[in-house]
Write a protein that holds these residues in place. Structure first.
Motif, mmCIF file in Angstrom:
data_model
loop_
_atom_site.group_PDB
_atom_site.id
_atom_site.type_symbol
_atom_site.label_atom_id
_atom_site.label_comp_id
_atom_site.label_asym_id
_atom_site.label_seq_id
_atom_site.Cartn_x
_atom_site.Cartn_y
_atom_site.Cartn_z
ATOM 1 N N THR A 36 0.127 3.558 2.425
ATOM 2 C CA THR A 36 1.015 2.942 1.451
ATOM 3 C C THR A 36 0.379 3.085 0.076
ATOM 4 O OG1 THR A 36 -0.050 0.807 1.764
ATOM 5 C CG2 THR A 36 1.875 1.269 3.119
ATOM 6 N N PRO A 37 1.200 3.191 -0.976
ATOM 7 C CA PRO A 37 0.614 3.329 -2.314
ATOM 8 C C PRO A 37 -0.173 2.068 -2.670
ATOM 9 C CG PRO A 37 3.027 3.263 -2.412
ATOM 10 C CD PRO A 37 2.641 3.230 -0.980
ATOM 11 N N ARG A 38 -1.271 2.270 -3.328
ATOM 12 C CA ARG A 38 -2.117 1.139 -3.711
ATOM 13 C C ARG A 38 -1.509 0.391 -4.878
ATOM 14 N NH1 ARG A 38 -8.288 2.146 -4.387
ATOM 15 N NH2 ARG A 38 -8.074 -0.080 -4.654
#
Length: 112
Positions: free
Chosen positions: A95-97
Motif C-alpha cells: 500500500t502507498p505510504r
C-alpha cells in the motif's frame, strides 16, 4: 576441519554418542588429549588437532545445537529423492505510504 579436507563427525572423533551428556563429552576429550599429547609416548599432533576441533564444536551448547541441526538436515536431504523443487513466483502488494507528520520539538518546560 581435518587434514584430509572433509570434516569428521565430532561425536565419532571423541567416541561418544550424539545424546552424550556434557560431562561424558568432557571426559572423553580429556582422556583422548592425555593419550595424544605430543609430549606423551603415543603423541600424534594431527589427531590431537582433530580432537580439539571436535571438542570446541561440542562443548558450547549453541554450537552443538547448530551442528546437530545441520547433521539432521543433511540426513533428511540425503534421503530425499526426485527432482529439486522449483521456485514459485510470489507477488507482494504494497500500500502507498502515508507521509510522515511533521515532528515539532520545542523547549521542555518543567512544571512546579
Amino acid at each position: 576441519m581435518s587434514a584430509h579436507g572433509a570434516e569428521r563427525d565430532p561425536y565419532a572423533v571423541l567416541g561418544v554418542s550424539p545424546d552424550a551428556t556434557q560431562r561424558e563429552i568432557s571426559s572423553a576429550y580429556r582422556r583422548l588429549v592425555r593419550g595424544l599429547h605430543p609430549d606423551g609416548p603415543d603423541g600424534d599432533s594431527g589427531k590431537l588437532g582433530e580432537v580439539v576441533d571436535a571438542y570446541e564444536r561440542l562443548r558450547d551448547p549453541g554450537r552443538r545445537t547448530e551442528h546437530d541441526r545441520a547433521r539432521h538436515a543433511g540426513t533428511r536431504r540425503a534421503r530425499r529423492t526426485g527432482p529439486e523443487p522449483t521456485e514459485v513466483p510470489v507477488r507482494v502488494h504494497r500500500t502507498p505510504r502515508q507521509p510522515e507528520p511533521d515532528v515539532r520539538a520545542g523547549p521542555v518546560r518543567r512544571h512546579r
